[in-house]
Design a protein around this motif. Structure first.
Motif, PDB file in Angstrom:
ATOM      1  N   LEU A  49      60.133  30.455  16.279  1.00 20.45           N
ATOM      2  CA  LEU A  49      58.434  29.631  15.528  1.00 20.45           C
ATOM      3  C   LEU A  49      57.808  30.337  17.038  1.00 20.45           C
ATOM      4  CD1 LEU A  49      59.511  27.063  13.569  1.00 20.45           C
ATOM      5  CD2 LEU A  49      57.956  29.284  12.664  1.00 20.45           C
ATOM      6  N   ALA A  50      58.360  29.789  17.315  1.00 24.08           N
ATOM      7  CA  ALA A  50      57.692  29.956  19.277  1.00 24.08           C
ATOM      8  C   ALA A  50      56.801  30.994  19.983  1.00 24.08           C
ATOM      9  CB  ALA A  50      58.316  29.107  20.388  1.00 24.08           C
ATOM     10  N   ASP A  51      57.964  31.856  19.312  1.00 25.92           N
ATOM     11  CA  ASP A  51      57.159  33.483  20.151  1.00 25.92           C
ATOM     12  C   ASP A  51      56.708  34.135  19.182  1.00 25.92           C
ATOM     13  OD1 ASP A  51      59.939  33.215  21.618  1.00 25.92           O
ATOM     14  OD2 ASP A  51      61.597  34.181  20.929  1.00 25.92           O
ATOM     15  N   ASN A  52      56.569  33.043  18.441  1.00 24.19           N
ATOM     16  CA  ASN A  52      55.311  33.960  17.399  1.00 24.19           C
ATOM     17  C   ASN A  52      54.480  33.457  17.127  1.00 24.19           C
ATOM     18  OD1 ASN A  52      57.840  34.776  16.095  1.00 24.19           O
ATOM     19  ND2 ASN A  52      56.466  36.285  14.637  1.00 24.19           N
ATOM     20  N   GLY A  53      54.547  32.030  18.842  1.00 29.32           N
ATOM     21  CA  GLY A  53      52.703  31.455  18.507  1.00 29.32           C
ATOM     22  C   GLY A  53      52.515  30.312  17.508  1.00 29.32           C
ATOM     23  N   VAL A  54      53.817  30.664  16.680  1.00 27.42           N
ATOM     24  CA  VAL A  54      53.985  29.268  15.382  1.00 27.42           C
ATOM     25  C   VAL A  54      53.409  27.719  15.937  1.00 27.42           C
ATOM     26  CG1 VAL A  54      53.652  28.968  12.581  1.00 27.42           C
ATOM     27  CG2 VAL A  54      54.213  31.276  13.597  1.00 27.42           C
ATOM     28  N   ILE A  55      54.966  27.497  16.323  1.00 28.93           N
ATOM     29  CA  ILE A  55      54.588  26.723  17.587  1.00 28.93           C
ATOM     30  C   ILE A  55      54.658  26.489  18.796  1.00 28.93           C
ATOM     31  CG2 ILE A  55      56.049  25.324  15.626  1.00 28.93           C
ATOM     32  CD1 ILE A  55      58.426  25.409  17.325  1.00 28.93           C
ATOM     33  N   LYS A  56      54.980  25.287  19.758  1.00 28.21           N
ATOM     34  CA  LYS A  56      54.765  25.608  21.334  1.00 28.21           C
ATOM     35  C   LYS A  56      56.222  24.697  21.769  1.00 28.21           C
ATOM     36  CE  LYS A  56      51.071  24.793  24.500  1.00 28.21           C
ATOM     37  NZ  LYS A  56      50.135  24.016  25.204  1.00 28.21           N
ATOM     38  N   LYS A  57      56.202  26.125  22.486  1.00 29.08           N
ATOM     39  CA  LYS A  57      57.809  24.786  23.112  1.00 29.08           C
ATOM     40  C   LYS A  57      57.135  23.842  24.806  1.00 29.08           C
ATOM     41  CE  LYS A  57      62.092  26.392  24.470  1.00 29.08           C
ATOM     42  NZ  LYS A  57      63.778  27.700  24.559  1.00 29.08           N
ATOM     43  N   ILE A  58      57.494  23.294  24.722  1.00 27.30           N
ATOM     44  CA  ILE A  58      57.719  22.356  26.163  1.00 27.30           C
ATOM     45  C   ILE A  58      58.261  22.428  26.836  1.00 27.30           C
ATOM     46  CG2 ILE A  58      55.794  20.651  26.800  1.00 27.30           C
ATOM     47  CD1 ILE A  58      54.990  19.449  23.647  1.00 27.30           C
ATOM     48  N   ASP A  59      58.513  23.083  28.122  1.00 26.38           N
ATOM     49  CA  ASP A  59      59.693  22.806  28.991  1.00 26.38           C
ATOM     50  C   ASP A  59      58.925  21.442  30.276  1.00 26.38           C
ATOM     51  OD1 ASP A  59      62.162  23.950  27.934  1.00 26.38           O
ATOM     52  OD2 ASP A  59      60.777  25.761  28.480  1.00 26.38           O
ATOM     53  N   GLY A  60      59.926  20.843  30.857  1.00 20.37           N
ATOM     54  CA  GLY A  60      59.618  21.114  31.837  1.00 20.37           C
ATOM     55  C   GLY A  60      59.686  18.804  31.455  1.00 20.37           C
ATOM     56  N   LEU A  61      59.650  18.331  30.709  1.00 23.20           N
ATOM     57  CA  LEU A  61      59.034  17.165  30.495  1.00 23.20           C
ATOM     58  C   LEU A  61      60.727  15.750  30.443  1.00 23.20           C
ATOM     59  CD1 LEU A  61      57.271  17.377  27.116  1.00 23.20           C
ATOM     60  CD2 LEU A  61      56.169  16.887  29.080  1.00 23.20           C
ATOM     61  N   ASP A  62      61.248  16.724  30.523  1.00 26.18           N
ATOM     62  CA  ASP A  62      62.823  15.530  30.386  1.00 26.18           C
ATOM     63  C   ASP A  62      63.449  16.930  30.909  1.00 26.18           C
ATOM     64  OD1 ASP A  62      62.775  16.488  28.088  1.00 26.18           O
ATOM     65  OD2 ASP A  62      62.565  13.809  27.972  1.00 26.18           O
ATOM     66  N   THR A  63      65.064  16.769  30.419  1.00 25.84           N
ATOM     67  CA  THR A  63      66.490  17.755  31.141  1.00 25.84           C
ATOM     68  C   THR A  63      65.710  18.487  29.214  1.00 25.84           C
ATOM     69  OG1 THR A  63      67.807  15.813  29.690  1.00 25.84           O
ATOM     70  CG2 THR A  63      67.665  16.248  32.177  1.00 25.84           C
ATOM     71  N   SER A  64      65.841  18.314  27.952  1.00 23.58           N
ATOM     72  CA  SER A  64      65.861  19.541  27.226  1.00 23.58           C
ATOM     73  C   SER A  64      63.969  19.816  26.345  1.00 23.58           C
ATOM     74  CB  SER A  64      65.866  18.570  26.179  1.00 23.58           C
ATOM     75  OG  SER A  64      66.379  17.724  26.160  1.00 23.58           O
ATOM     76  N   SER A  65      64.150  21.128  25.339  1.00 30.01           N
ATOM     77  CA  SER A  65      62.297  21.221  25.335  1.00 30.01           C
ATOM     78  C   SER A  65      62.290  20.315  24.578  1.00 30.01           C
ATOM     79  CB  SER A  65      62.606  22.218  25.391  1.00 30.01           C
ATOM     80  OG  SER A  65      63.251  23.557  26.530  1.00 30.01           O
ATOM     81  N   HIS A  66      60.870  19.962  25.018  1.00 27.68           N
ATOM     82  CA  HIS A  66      60.823  19.723  22.671  1.00 27.68           C
ATOM     83  C   HIS A  66      59.344  20.802  22.127  1.00 27.68           C
ATOM     84  CE1 HIS A  66      60.706  15.272  24.772  1.00 27.68           C
ATOM     85  NE2 HIS A  66      61.088  15.741  25.329  1.00 27.68           N
ATOM     86  N   PHE A  67      59.049  20.128  21.280  1.00 34.82           N
ATOM     87  CA  PHE A  67      58.546  21.011  20.043  1.00 34.82           C
ATOM     88  C   PHE A  67      57.460  20.549  19.861  1.00 34.82           C
ATOM     89  CE2 PHE A  67      62.815  22.468  20.687  1.00 34.82           C
ATOM     90  CZ  PHE A  67      62.867  23.953  20.790  1.00 34.82           C
ATOM     91  N   ASP A  68      56.050  20.976  20.475  1.00 35.60           N
ATOM     92  CA  ASP A  68      55.218  20.685  19.212  1.00 35.60           C
ATOM     93  C   ASP A  68      54.362  21.706  18.325  1.00 35.60           C
ATOM     94  OD1 ASP A  68      52.379  19.767  19.200  1.00 35.60           O
ATOM     95  OD2 ASP A  68      52.328  19.844  21.743  1.00 35.60           O
ATOM     96  N   HIS A  69      54.116  21.341  17.478  1.00 31.52           N
ATOM     97  CA  HIS A  69      53.111  21.774  16.278  1.00 31.52           C
ATOM     98  C   HIS A  69      51.886  21.910  16.518  1.00 31.52           C
ATOM     99  CE1 HIS A  69      52.408  17.979  14.822  1.00 31.52           C
ATOM    100  NE2 HIS A  69      50.904  18.767  14.013  1.00 31.52           N
ATOM    101  N   ASN A  70      51.449  21.507  17.891  1.00 31.70           N
ATOM    102  CA  ASN A  70      49.702  21.231  17.532  1.00 31.70           C
ATOM    103  C   ASN A  70      49.302  22.728  18.774  1.00 31.70           C
ATOM    104  OD1 ASN A  70      46.884  21.709  18.666  1.00 31.70           O
ATOM    105  ND2 ASN A  70      46.714  19.653  19.497  1.00 31.70           N
ATOM    106  N   THR A  71      49.739  24.079  18.335  1.00 32.07           N
ATOM    107  CA  THR A  71      49.000  25.075  19.821  1.00 32.07           C
ATOM    108  C   THR A  71      47.753  25.305  19.985  1.00 32.07           C
ATOM    109  OG1 THR A  71      48.095  26.684  17.462  1.00 32.07           O
ATOM    110  CG2 THR A  71      51.039  25.817  18.142  1.00 32.07           C
TER     111      THR A  71
END
Lengths: 130, 130
Positions: A49-71
């Motif tokens: 979904l992130a690769d297709n731009g439907v959602i956004k992957k957030i890195d660098g917040l902490d040790t794991s990735s977070h995901f955001d439906h707001n693009t």
DNA sequence: CGTAAAATTAATAACAATTATCATTTTATA
DNA sequence: TATAAAATGATAATTGTTATTAATTTTACG
């Protein structure tokens, strides 16, 4: 991307979340709706979904990735006390892509801004306890 | 922080590097100078130096953390073709901390901006091959 | 519709990056 | 120099994520 029931549920669950969950957090919620869903399926679909731009992957917040439906263009702030993730308006860095491309001559495909600090609620609590 | 020979070598090696190396990359170089140095020692010291503001830890570029001896305010760009990491001037986002604090009421302790895209050299190569 | 090809799944093994543990050594200072 | 705190090397453990694989689901099309 073919249709898949699991992907639909994953996206729906992410959309229903105001927070910016990690895969682990999402997995716990998903398990209650769809007990047989696999963790690998979750990761596979989130990345897809992130690769297709439907959602956004957030890195660098902490040790794991977070995901955001707001693009929509916006940034993120993580509070070091309560660990909550907040949105920050894109107004704080106007025209940053154009400026960066002009300065460097590079092509910017994506970028992200991540803030660390203390949120207002936690600042209040600290003030009260003094 | 007490003095340690290993930490000094680690910092010197990082300072001698124009790139923004990963721990693995640094470890390979360190091994030739100090064959008995442990990977754990490297990680321990990099984190310690970053916690004390002597160096900067950059997350979100790729799957591993990168380290930067330049602590002046600046951002980073990673090229998806050649994987090199470049500096981006802080001019591209003026007063971003003040703006963010004003907008949110939060306290910003640190922040980082990470760009992904294609660097000038790789853009040239693509142009040539067409 | 029926069916074959392509995509997706669940389960789990594997992996990469990083951190924890711990016995030993080094450093600062009384 | 004796002692406590800090740091080390070796390696086990942990964490987050991806790869593998056989089975199932979805899609395209005759």
């Amino acid at each position: 991307m073919n249709y898949s029931r699991q992907r639909e549920i994953i996206l729906d669950t992410l959309k229903a979340n105001v927070v910016h969950p990690t895969a682990e957090y999402l997995y716990a919620i998903l398990k209650s709706k769809e007990p047989n869903i696999s963790l690998a399926t979750l990761y596979r679909n989130l990345n897809q979904l992130a690769d297709n731009g439907v959602i956004k992957k957030i890195d660098g917040l902490d040790t794991s990735s977070h995901f955001d439906h707001n693009t929509h263009e916006h940034y993120h702030f993580i509070c070091e006390k309560c660990k909550r993730v907040f949105d920050v308006s894109s107004d704080v860095a106007p025209d940053i892509v154009q400026k960066t491309e002009a300065e460097t001559g590079f092509l910017v495909k994506k970028y992200d801004i991540v803030f660390n600090g203390i949120c207002r609620d936690c600042l209040e609590k600290i003030k009260e306890s003094n």
